[in-house]
Design a protein around this motif. Structure first.
Motif, PDB file in Angstrom:
ATOM      1  N   GLY A  96       0.821  -1.202   0.000  1.00 25.55           N
ATOM      2  CA  GLY A  96       0.000   0.000   0.000  1.00 25.55           C
ATOM      3  C   GLY A  96       0.852   1.247   0.000  1.00 25.55           C
ATOM      4  O   GLY A  96       2.064   1.195   0.039  1.00 25.55           O
ATOM      5  N   TYR A  97       0.207   2.395  -0.057  1.00 19.28           N
ATOM      6  CA  TYR A  97       0.926   3.649  -0.160  1.00 19.28           C
ATOM      7  C   TYR A  97       1.178   4.276   1.199  1.00 19.28           C
ATOM      8  O   TYR A  97       1.117   5.475   1.334  1.00 19.28           O
ATOM      9  CB  TYR A  97       0.146   4.641  -1.026  1.00 19.28           C
ATOM     10  CG  TYR A  97       0.417   4.496  -2.486  1.00 19.28           C
ATOM     11  CD1 TYR A  97      -0.526   3.906  -3.304  1.00 19.28           C
ATOM     12  CD2 TYR A  97       1.601   4.942  -3.048  1.00 19.28           C
ATOM     13  CE1 TYR A  97      -0.275   3.775  -4.655  1.00 19.28           C
ATOM     14  CE2 TYR A  97       1.844   4.815  -4.392  1.00 19.28           C
ATOM     15  CZ  TYR A  97       0.898   4.233  -5.188  1.00 19.28           C
ATOM     16  OH  TYR A  97       1.136   4.105  -6.526  1.00 19.28           O
ATOM     17  N   ASN A  98       1.457   3.442   2.168  1.00 21.00           N
ATOM     18  CA  ASN A  98       1.850   4.015   3.431  1.00 21.00           C
ATOM     19  C   ASN A  98       0.670   4.551   4.219  1.00 21.00           C
ATOM     20  O   ASN A  98       0.843   5.135   5.262  1.00 21.00           O
ATOM     21  CB  ASN A  98       2.848   5.155   3.192  1.00 21.00           C
ATOM     22  CG  ASN A  98       3.635   5.520   4.422  1.00 21.00           C
ATOM     23  OD1 ASN A  98       4.018   4.658   5.174  1.00 21.00           O
ATOM     24  ND2 ASN A  98       3.857   6.805   4.614  1.00 21.00           N
TER      25      ASN A  98
ATOM     26  N   ALA B  31       5.500  13.298   5.182  1.00 19.99           N
ATOM     27  CA  ALA B  31       4.219  12.656   4.876  1.00 19.99           C
ATOM     28  C   ALA B  31       3.102  13.370   5.632  1.00 19.99           C
ATOM     29  O   ALA B  31       3.233  13.703   6.809  1.00 19.99           O
ATOM     30  CB  ALA B  31       4.248  11.187   5.264  1.00 19.99           C
ATOM     31  N   MET B  97       8.447   9.837   7.889  1.00 21.90           N
ATOM     32  CA  MET B  97       9.028   8.952   6.896  1.00 21.90           C
ATOM     33  C   MET B  97       8.052   8.601   5.795  1.00 21.90           C
ATOM     34  O   MET B  97       6.848   8.621   5.964  1.00 21.90           O
ATOM     35  CB  MET B  97       9.501   7.657   7.574  1.00 21.90           C
ATOM     36  CG  MET B  97       8.394   6.846   8.184  1.00 21.90           C
ATOM     37  SD  MET B  97       8.983   5.328   8.973  1.00 21.90           S
ATOM     38  CE  MET B  97       9.694   5.987  10.461  1.00 21.90           C
ATOM     39  N   GLY B  98       8.599   8.252   4.678  1.00 18.57           N
ATOM     40  CA  GLY B  98       7.792   7.661   3.623  1.00 18.57           C
ATOM     41  C   GLY B  98       7.973   6.165   3.698  1.00 18.57           C
ATOM     42  O   GLY B  98       8.493   5.638   4.661  1.00 18.57           O
ATOM     43  N   GLY B  99       7.562   5.461   2.684  1.00 19.06           N
ATOM     44  CA  GLY B  99       7.752   4.014   2.695  1.00 19.06           C
ATOM     45  C   GLY B  99       6.796   3.318   3.643  1.00 19.06           C
ATOM     46  O   GLY B  99       5.637   3.691   3.742  1.00 19.06           O
TER      47      GLY B  99
END
Lengths: 112, 115
Positions: A96-98, B31, B97-99
Motif C-alpha cells: 500500500g501507499y503508506n 508525509a 518517513m515515507g515508505g
C-alpha cells in the motif's frame, strides 16, 4: 473503507481490572498500530507491532499479533479511570501507499 | 516542539458554502494525511501527501473535495458546495518517513458542521 474491526464495540470495567480489545483485519500487512482517542480530541499513538513480531509490551500495554488469523489484541492491565477513551487498531497494507486504515474502535469506560 | 496544528477547531457553515481547513504538520515531516471521522466511527482515509504531491487521493469521496500542499509543509483541505453529510471531524496527521508506515502524529481536528 475500513480494514480492521474491533471487538467489543464497547467495554465497561472497574478500576484495577484488565481490559482486552481485539482487532481483526483482512489483508496482508506490514505492521499494525493501536491508537487512543479521548472524546472530541485527536488520536494518540500507543504502540506499533510489525508483521514479524508476535508480542510487544509498553508499560501497562501488551499487544499480540497473529498474522495467520489476521488478528491482534490490546491488553491494558490494572486499568485506571484515565484510560477511559476509544481505542482503534490501524493497519498498513503490504504494497500500500503508506496509508493507515482504521477500524471502528472500542469505547472503553473505566469506573472508579 | 509544536505538534500538528489544525485550524479552525470548529467551523459551522451553511449548505452550499465553500470551506477550507488548514493543517500545519510537524516541522520536517514529509508525509501528511487527511482523515474524516464521523461520530462513533473510526477515521476514514481521504488523501496522503508525500512532499508536495498527492501520492494517494483514493479516499476523497467526490470532486467537491480537494487538497493541496504547495510547498510540502502546510496543507489545505477544500470542500466546495458543502452538504449536510459532510459534517464530521476532519483530522490531519503527519509522519517523518515515507515508505512503510510508522507512527502518525495527529492534530486535534477541525469539526465541521453543515447546517
Amino acid at each position: 473503507s475500513q480494514q480492521g474491526e474491533e471487538d467489543p464495540q464497547a467495554l465497561s470495567i472497574q478500576e484495577g481490572e484488565n481490559a482486552t480489545m481485539n482487532c481483526s483485519y483482512k489483508t496482508s500487512i506490514n505492521n499494525l498500530q493501536w491508537y487512543r482517542q479521548n472524546s472530541g480530541r485527536g488520536l494518540v499513538h500507543l504502540i506499533l507491532i510489525r508483521s514479524n513480531e508476535r508480542e510487544k509490551h509498553s508499560g501497562r500495554l501488551r499487544v499480540t499479533l497473529d498474522t495467520s488469523k489476521k488478528s491482534s489484541s490490546l491488553l491494558i492491565t490494572a486499568s485506571r479511570a484515565a484510560d477511559t477513551a476509544s481505542y482503534f487498531c490501524a493497519t498498513d497494507e503490504t504494497g500500500g501507499y503508506n496509508k493507515l486504515i482504521f477500524g471502528a474502535g472500542t469505547r472503553l469506560a473505566v469506573h472508579p | 516542539g509544536a505538534g500538528v496544528s489544525q485550524t479552525p477547531s470548529n467551523k459551522v457553515t451553511e449548505k452550499g458554502k465553500y470551506v477550507e481547513l488548514r493543517c500545519d504538520p510537524i516541522s520536517g515531516h514529509t508525509a501528511l494525511y487527511w482523515y474524516r471521522q464521523s461520530l462513533g466511527q473510526g477515521p476514514e482515509f481521504l488523501i496522503y501527501f508525500q512532499g508536495t504531491g498527492a501520492a494517494d487521493d483514493s479516499g476523497l469521496p467526490n470532486d467537491r473535495f480537494f487538497a493541496v500542499r504547495p510547498e510540502g509543509s502546510v496543507s489545505t483541505l477544500k470542500i466546495q458546495r458543502t452538504e449536510r453529510g459532510d459534517s464530521a471531524m476532519y483530522l490531519c496527521a503527519s509522519s517523518p518517513m515515507g515508505g512503510v508506515a510508522g507512527e502518525l502524529f495527529f492534530g486535534e481536528g477541525s469539526r465541521l458542521t453543515v447546517l
